[in-house]
Design a protein around this motif. Structure first.
Motif, PDB file in Angstrom:
ATOM      1  N   UNK A  49      72.637  62.927 -77.536  1.00 61.30           N
ATOM      2  CA  UNK A  49      72.489  62.439 -78.906  1.00 61.30           C
ATOM      3  C   UNK A  49      73.850  61.868 -79.303  1.00 61.30           C
ATOM      4  N   UNK A  50      74.173  60.706 -78.713  1.00 60.50           N
ATOM      5  CA  UNK A  50      75.517  60.142 -78.827  1.00 60.50           C
ATOM      6  C   UNK A  50      75.918  59.835 -80.261  1.00 60.50           C
ATOM      7  N   UNK A  51      74.989  59.373 -81.084  1.00 56.07           N
ATOM      8  CA  UNK A  51      75.337  59.096 -82.486  1.00 56.07           C
ATOM      9  C   UNK A  51      75.701  60.365 -83.250  1.00 56.07           C
ATOM     10  N   UNK A  52      75.145  61.489 -82.835  1.00 53.35           N
ATOM     11  CA  UNK A  52      75.449  62.774 -83.474  1.00 53.35           C
ATOM     12  C   UNK A  52      76.582  63.506 -82.746  1.00 53.35           C
ATOM     13  N   UNK A  53      77.123  62.883 -81.705  1.00 54.25           N
ATOM     14  CA  UNK A  53      78.208  63.474 -80.901  1.00 54.25           C
ATOM     15  C   UNK A  53      77.839  64.848 -80.353  1.00 54.25           C
ATOM     16  N   UNK A  54      76.649  64.915 -79.745  1.00 49.43           N
ATOM     17  CA  UNK A  54      76.251  66.166 -79.119  1.00 49.43           C
ATOM     18  C   UNK A  54      75.307  65.897 -77.950  1.00 49.43           C
ATOM     19  N   UNK A  75      72.117  75.262 -74.500  1.00 42.28           N
ATOM     20  CA  UNK A  75      73.480  75.086 -75.005  1.00 42.28           C
ATOM     21  C   UNK A  75      73.590  73.715 -75.666  1.00 42.28           C
ATOM     22  N   UNK A  76      74.083  73.711 -76.909  1.00 41.71           N
ATOM     23  CA  UNK A  76      74.387  72.464 -77.597  1.00 41.71           C
ATOM     24  C   UNK A  76      75.879  72.212 -77.432  1.00 41.71           C
ATOM     25  N   UNK A  77      76.207  71.048 -76.884  1.00 39.46           N
ATOM     26  CA  UNK A  77      77.591  70.671 -76.634  1.00 39.46           C
ATOM     27  C   UNK A  77      78.014  69.690 -77.724  1.00 39.46           C
ATOM     28  N   UNK A  78      79.048  70.036 -78.472  1.00 39.88           N
ATOM     29  CA  UNK A  78      79.594  69.135 -79.491  1.00 39.88           C
ATOM     30  C   UNK A  78      80.835  68.468 -78.927  1.00 39.88           C
ATOM     31  N   UNK A  79      80.986  67.182 -79.213  1.00 34.69           N
ATOM     32  CA  UNK A  79      82.133  66.458 -78.675  1.00 34.69           C
ATOM     33  C   UNK A  79      82.569  65.369 -79.661  1.00 34.69           C
ATOM     34  N   UNK A  81      84.385  61.357 -79.642  1.00 34.21           N
ATOM     35  CA  UNK A  81      84.359  60.188 -78.754  1.00 34.21           C
ATOM     36  C   UNK A  81      82.921  59.869 -78.405  1.00 34.21           C
ATOM     37  N   UNK A  82      82.725  58.855 -77.588  1.00 36.92           N
ATOM     38  CA  UNK A  82      81.384  58.412 -77.238  1.00 36.92           C
ATOM     39  C   UNK A  82      81.169  58.517 -75.735  1.00 36.92           C
TER      40      UNK A  82
END
Length: 185
Positions: A49-54, A75-79, A81-82
């Motif tokens: 979900x690149x627009x949500x950065x996850x 697991x939800x990965x938050x990050x 950058x794109x």
């Protein structure tokens, strides 16, 4: 003649000291975790979900960093950058479903876990159990500081009862455990 010490207070203080010794990083011989090491993952599926950065990893998720392994159902990965630009920087993992964090000689289990990579802290919630060898400590919330190796457990969320309107009727909890004692001649 001095008054006898309050035995329950003395027992509680001794138990608190033993808990700190049993789960404190230095006492366990835990070295500082390398939170700058690369993070490898394995899962049945990933949803970006690149627009949500996850990114959402699901299905037997395994995440490894240095000598630490985290496993969970999801697991939800938050990050930041794109991913599309090739410049993502992971900042946090939110894990659920049979969460286990294993380090050399130490394993923690809970229903939920959060690894805040920037703060270098893992927080685990819900039916927490920390085991090292045959020593076990259980409670409601575990906080593990990866810089110091120090682990602390409290009874938060254990034994909380809510009324139908959501208000807390009874709150609190206890930390429980068992320490083994070496056999003596």
């Amino acid at each position: 003649m001095p008054a006898a010490p309050n035995r329950p207070l003395l027992i509680a203080a001794t138990a608190a000291l033993a808990t700190t010794i049993a789960i404190g990083g230095a006492a366990l011989g835990q070295s500082r975790h390398d939170s700058n090491a690369p993070i490898d993952f394995d899962a049945q599926s990933i949803e970006l979900q690149d627009r949500a950065n996850r990114a959402i990893l699901s299905g037997g998720v395994t995440i490894k960093q240095a000598n630490m392994t985290l496993t969970a159902s999801r697991v939800t990965v938050s990050y930041t950058g794109q991913v599309i630009d090739g410049s993502p920087s992971v900042s946090r993992f939110d894990a659920s479903g049979g969460v286990t964090v294993s380090r050399p000689d130490q394993t923690a289990r809970a229903q939920y876990g959060v690894y805040d990579i920037n703060r270098r802290v893992i927080t685990m919630l819900g039916a927490v159990t920390l085991t090292q060898g045959s020593n076990t400590v259980s409670g409601g919330r575990l906080t593990l500081d990866l810089d110091t190796g120090r682990a602390s457990i409290d009874g938060s969320g254990v034994g909380t009862t809510r009324a139908p309107d959501g208000s807390v009727v009874k709150s609190g909890g206890r930390v429980t455990g068992r320490f083994t004692v070496p056999e003596r001649d």
